[in-house]
Design an enzyme around this catalytic site. Structure first.
Site, PDB file in Angstrom:
ATOM      1  N   PRO A 197       0.821  -1.213   0.000  1.00 25.03           N
ATOM      2  CA  PRO A 197       0.000   0.000   0.000  1.00 25.03           C
ATOM      3  C   PRO A 197       0.857   1.266   0.000  1.00 25.03           C
ATOM      4  O   PRO A 197       1.915   1.290   0.621  1.00 25.03           O
ATOM      5  CB  PRO A 197      -0.782  -0.096   1.316  1.00 25.03           C
ATOM      6  CG  PRO A 197      -0.724  -1.509   1.717  1.00 25.03           C
ATOM      7  CD  PRO A 197       0.517  -2.085   1.135  1.00 25.03           C
ATOM      8  N   GLU A 234      13.810   3.085  28.199  1.00 23.34           N
ATOM      9  CA  GLU A 234      14.361   3.577  26.932  1.00 23.34           C
ATOM     10  C   GLU A 234      15.882   3.658  26.990  1.00 23.34           C
ATOM     11  O   GLU A 234      16.564   3.315  26.029  1.00 23.34           O
ATOM     12  CB  GLU A 234      13.761   4.941  26.567  1.00 23.34           C
ATOM     13  CG  GLU A 234      12.263   4.933  26.319  1.00 23.34           C
ATOM     14  CD  GLU A 234      11.819   3.897  25.293  1.00 23.34           C
ATOM     15  OE1 GLU A 234      12.603   3.572  24.372  1.00 23.34           O
ATOM     16  OE2 GLU A 234      10.692   3.386  25.432  1.00 23.34           O
ATOM     17  N   THR A 237      -1.876   3.575  -7.732  1.00 21.81           N
ATOM     18  CA  THR A 237      -2.952   4.390  -8.282  1.00 21.81           C
ATOM     19  C   THR A 237      -2.373   5.608  -9.007  1.00 21.81           C
ATOM     20  O   THR A 237      -2.796   5.958 -10.102  1.00 21.81           O
ATOM     21  CB  THR A 237      -3.886   4.836  -7.140  1.00 21.81           C
ATOM     22  OG1 THR A 237      -4.258   3.680  -6.396  1.00 21.81           O
ATOM     23  CG2 THR A 237      -5.123   5.496  -7.682  1.00 21.81           C
TER      24      THR A 237
HETATM   25  P1  ADP Z   1      -1.251   2.845  -3.752  1.00 24.40           P
HETATM   26  O1  ADP Z   1      -2.313   2.944  -4.796  1.00 24.40           O
HETATM   27  O2  ADP Z   1      -0.059   2.078  -4.200  1.00 24.40           O
HETATM   28  O3  ADP Z   1      -1.731   2.385  -2.424  1.00 24.40           O
HETATM   29  P2  ADP Z   1      -1.204   5.658  -4.135  1.00 24.40           P
HETATM   30  O4  ADP Z   1      -0.881   5.732  -5.574  1.00 24.40           O
HETATM   31  O5  ADP Z   1      -2.620   5.847  -3.764  1.00 24.40           O
HETATM   32  O6  ADP Z   1      -0.681   4.307  -3.510  1.00 24.40           O
HETATM   33  O7  ADP Z   1      -0.282   6.687  -3.378  1.00 24.40           O
HETATM   34  C1  ADP Z   1      -0.762   7.544  -2.403  1.00 24.40           C
HETATM   35  C2  ADP Z   1      -0.039   8.860  -2.448  1.00 24.40           C
HETATM   36  O8  ADP Z   1       1.314   8.688  -2.070  1.00 24.40           O
HETATM   37  C3  ADP Z   1       0.024   9.447  -3.828  1.00 24.40           C
HETATM   38  O9  ADP Z   1      -1.082  10.231  -4.079  1.00 24.40           O
HETATM   39  C4  ADP Z   1       1.296  10.259  -3.791  1.00 24.40           C
HETATM   40  O10 ADP Z   1       1.056  11.522  -3.226  1.00 24.40           O
HETATM   41  C5  ADP Z   1       2.169   9.487  -2.858  1.00 24.40           C
HETATM   42  N1  ADP Z   1       3.092   8.610  -3.576  1.00 24.40           N
HETATM   43  C6  ADP Z   1       3.130   7.271  -3.506  1.00 24.40           C
HETATM   44  N2  ADP Z   1       4.116   6.780  -4.263  1.00 24.40           N
HETATM   45  C7  ADP Z   1       4.718   7.821  -4.846  1.00 24.40           C
HETATM   46  C8  ADP Z   1       5.822   7.945  -5.758  1.00 24.40           C
HETATM   47  N3  ADP Z   1       6.480   6.887  -6.219  1.00 24.40           N
HETATM   48  N4  ADP Z   1       6.173   9.188  -6.149  1.00 24.40           N
HETATM   49  C9  ADP Z   1       5.509  10.265  -5.694  1.00 24.40           C
HETATM   50  N5  ADP Z   1       4.472  10.215  -4.845  1.00 24.40           N
HETATM   51  C10 ADP Z   1       4.073   9.006  -4.406  1.00 24.40           C
HETATM   52 ZN    ZN Z   2      10.702  -0.927  24.739  1.00 22.31          ZN
HETATM   53 MG    MG Z   3      -4.290   2.681  -4.491  1.00 24.05          MG
END
Ligand code: ADP
Ligand code: ZN
Ligand code: MG
Length: 660
Positions: A247, A469, A252
């Site tokens: 994730p 800690e 996306t």
């Molecule tokens: P996934 O679909 O893999 O769960 P998303 O594409 O929804 O992740 O990513 C969520 C947000 O994280 C994006 O909108 C972006 O702002 C940031 N992000 C994730 N990966 C990248 C990347 N490789 N480069 C720049 N921004 C990223």
């Molecule tokens: Zn601890």
């Molecule tokens: Mg996604």
């Protein structure tokens, strides 16, 4: 019932908003348009002849004031006279408030007749006891009679009509809510929407740190731009591309960037939206999606979170839910087989659980190309931070590279979050630039949760946390293969942590050796060891440490073949083989009772050995431990530098670091 409560809340909000609008808004509107002037100034204005018309009541004088050049005053007054005399209103009209009534209306009409408009304004002034007021008004010919707004009119236009309107709207809403699957209250329920975007506004340059994936998709972009070129060569472009990755790694985002680069429409739908749907609806949606896409080719269809519909068809059924899913999946397979690869429709899908996908989806001719997006490496993280720092003013000297080094295991989404949190912190401090300190604080917040300074610990517990800690930190220092300590804190954070010790690797690591795991276990047990050695007993605060240590010891024995007694024998498998994750969920293979008890014995031996080692380190350095803990109690957080200074001072006194 839950639904009833939702309804109740909705009703309450509806009527509160209604009351505010009906009673509050007119007053607010009027007072915004009205200029307040002091009584003295009002009298001056009367003498200048700029007061056109007023009403006087017990406490206030309200009326119209002309602000423009004095030469036009007679003209303005003439116009006003016309306006007020043309409508010779009867008594009923007065009551109903239908004369050219309010000052507001008069001002509006006057303004529309003069150039530039806006010179006639409403004003208000507090009434002061002044017996000569009427005399003065008469002297300067100010019209102070009449123009009382009809009470009835006010009531009808200002209150009853809005209430009627609001009630009417209410009835309409209630009627639509009565129907199933429609209306306001069902927003957010099973509605798989096909969203079409002409331009997603995302480009490859917005996606950083996954160059290989972008390269693979660049070919698809080429195809969408110039399909003829590929047709002429007889090359077949893949129909379906599956994006795999944990994730937040940008699946996306990358899909959108692909559409943006190719400049084609982007049809997207999320698999999870199908889950709650009535039987048959999902399949119909899929059919609809494909027929729309085909008429608009070239274009991209994106199915996000495809695992929700594409689960292995006989695995993990939840009663009732699966028939719909199965139908949807079947329809998807039918559609995928049903279009020619060269019509210019590319199917993209994303998932973070590829292992549960139905193999039928992965067969040639379907999602036959797979692109893996992993958690970014240090360079990738720096690039992602770079992308997200666009439009955010960074203070000179900020090193994104340094932040990238501090964030192993962070996904793109985490890093985007770091940049945003840092900006928020800077804003909170009314700083015009984001500094390194803001970025570091943001990283910590995301690692360990937000600081909770309001959670107040008693002195005894604070002392315990400080020793705990300090114990982690000290053991980390004396374990040669442990990651160096970067920060120690006893400020409560997040939901559970009362304190934490941050360790950072000196360089990015993809593998872990046996000695490194052993040291990791030892450090995990260090907090407990300090509690038991110094305070005499342990507390429940070490629960998470213990779980982690056990997990790691089990991994050594069952997965990495690091126990001599068991030997090279893989007893468990990662359940998610696509995604490289160090301590991912595991599936334990069946093993006989003897082997099982041997494994348990080994795990316990490792833990016991490391526990003894941690206690030994603590025992030999009690003095330093005490100083670190004291300093923590005094200042709550300690940097790597401060920690090192304490240790160096003490080891010099007592004769050098012992190294073990
Ligand atoms: P996934 O679909 O893999 O769960 P998303 O594409 O929804 O992740 O990513 C969520 C947000 O994280 C994006 O909108 C972006 O702002 C940031 N992000 C994730 N990966 C990248 C990347 N490789 N480069 C720049 N921004 C990223
Ligand atoms: Zn601890
Ligand atoms: Mg996604």
């Amino acid at each position: 019932m839950d639904k009833d409560r939702k309804k109740l809340i909705f009703h309450a909000i509806y009527w509160i908003i209604g009351l505010i609008i009906i009673f509050g808004l007119p007053h607010l509107w009027l007072s915004l348009q009205t200029e307040v002037i002091p009584y003295g100034q009002f009298k001056d204005l009367v003498k200048q002849g700029r007061i056109l018309k007023i009403t006087i009541d017990q406490s206030e004088i309200k009326g119209l004031l002309y602000k423009g050049p004095a030469v036009e005053l007679p003209d303005i007054k003439e116009k006003l006279k016309k306006l007020t005399s043309t409508d010779q209103a009867g008594d009923l009209d007065t009551l109903m408030g239908r004369r050219a009534v309010s000052f507001q209306e008069l001002a509006q009409q006057l303004n529309s007749k003069i150039n530039p408009p806006g010179q006639v304004i409403l004003f208000r002034s507090t009434r002061v006891e002044d017996p000569k007021l009427v005399e003065t008004l008469d002297q300067y010919g100010v019209d102070y009679s009449g123009l009382q707004e009809g009470f009835l009119g006010q009531l009808v236009w200002g209150t009853l009509l809005p209430i009627l309107f609001w009630v009417g709207l209410w009835f309409l809403l209630m009627r639509s809510m009565g129907r199933p699957g429609a209306g306001l209250l069902s927003i957010g329920k099973s509605k798989a929407k096909v969203a079409m975007e002409k331009d997603t506004g995302v480009r490859f340059s917005d996606v950083a740190g996954c160059e290989e994936a972008k390269e693979e998709l660049a070919e698809v972009v080429e195809f969408l731009k110039e399909p003829q070129k590929y047709e002429a060569l007889g090359a077949k472009i893949p129909k379906g591309v599956l994006l795999l990755g944990p994730p937040g790694t940008g699946k996306t985002l990358l899909a959108k960037a692909l559409a943006g680069e190719a400049g084609v429409p982007f049809y997207s739908i999320s698999g999870s939206e199908f889950v709650e749907m009535f039987v048959g609806v999902g399949a119909a949606r899929v059919r609809d999606l494909f027929s729309q896409a085909k008429t608009n080719a070239p274009c991209i269809i994106f199915i996000d979170e495809i695992d929700a519909i594409g689960k292995f068809r006989s695995a993990g059924m939840i009663a009732g839910g699966h028939e719909e899913r199965e139908q949807t999946l079947n329809q998807l397979l039918v559609e995928m087989d049903g279009f020619e690869p060269n019509i210019g429709v590319i199917l993209l899908a994303a998932t973070n659980r590829p292992e549960v996908l139905d193999p039928a989806l992965l067969r040639p001719g379907r999602f036959d190309r797979q692109v893996v997006l992993d958690a970014p490496d240090a360079r990738g993280r720096e690039a992602i931070l770079e992308v997200h720092s666009k439009g955010k003013p960074l203070a000179p000297g900020v090193s994104l590279k340094d932040i990238a080094m501090r964030t192993p295991g962070f996904s793109g989404a985490d890093l985007a979050n770091v940049m945003n949190e840092a900006a928020l912190l800077a804003a909170r401090e009314k700083n015009s630039q984001i500094t390194q300190a803001h970025l570091e604080a943001a990283v910590e917040k995301i690692l360990a949760g937000p600081e909770r300074k309001s959670r107040h610990l008693g002195d005894k517990e604070r002392r315990r946390v400080a020793y705990h800690e300090a114990g982690h930190a000290l053991v980390a220092f004396y374990c040669p293969n442990a990651m160096p300590v970067a920060k120690i804190s006893i400020i409560p954070r997040g939901r559970a942590a009362l304190g934490y010790t941050l360790q950072l690797p000196e360089e990015e690591q993809f593998l872990i050796t046996k000695n490194e795991i052993l040291d990791k276990i030892c450090v995990s047990l260090g907090g407990r060891a300090a509690e038991s050695e110094i305070l005499g007993e342990i507390s429940s605060g070490a629960q998470n440490d213990l779980e982690m240590a056990t997990e790691m010891a089990r991994g050594m024995v069952c997965r990495f073949g690091m126990s001599e007694k068991i030997g090279p024998y893989a007893l468990s498998r990662e359940t998610s083989p696509y995604l490289r994750q160090q301590f991912a969920p595991q599936q334990i293979e069946a093993m006989g009772p003897e082997l099982a008890s041997e494994v348990d014995g080994e795990v316990r031996r490792i833990l016991a050995e490391q526990d003894a080692r941690a206690k030994d380190i603590i025992g030999r350095h009690k003095e330093i431990l005490g100083r670190v803990a004291d300093k923590l109690l005094a200042q709550e957080v300690m940097s790597a530098e401060e920690f090192r200074v304490i240790i160096e001072k003490n080891t010099n006194e007592t004769g050098g670091k012992d190294g073990s």
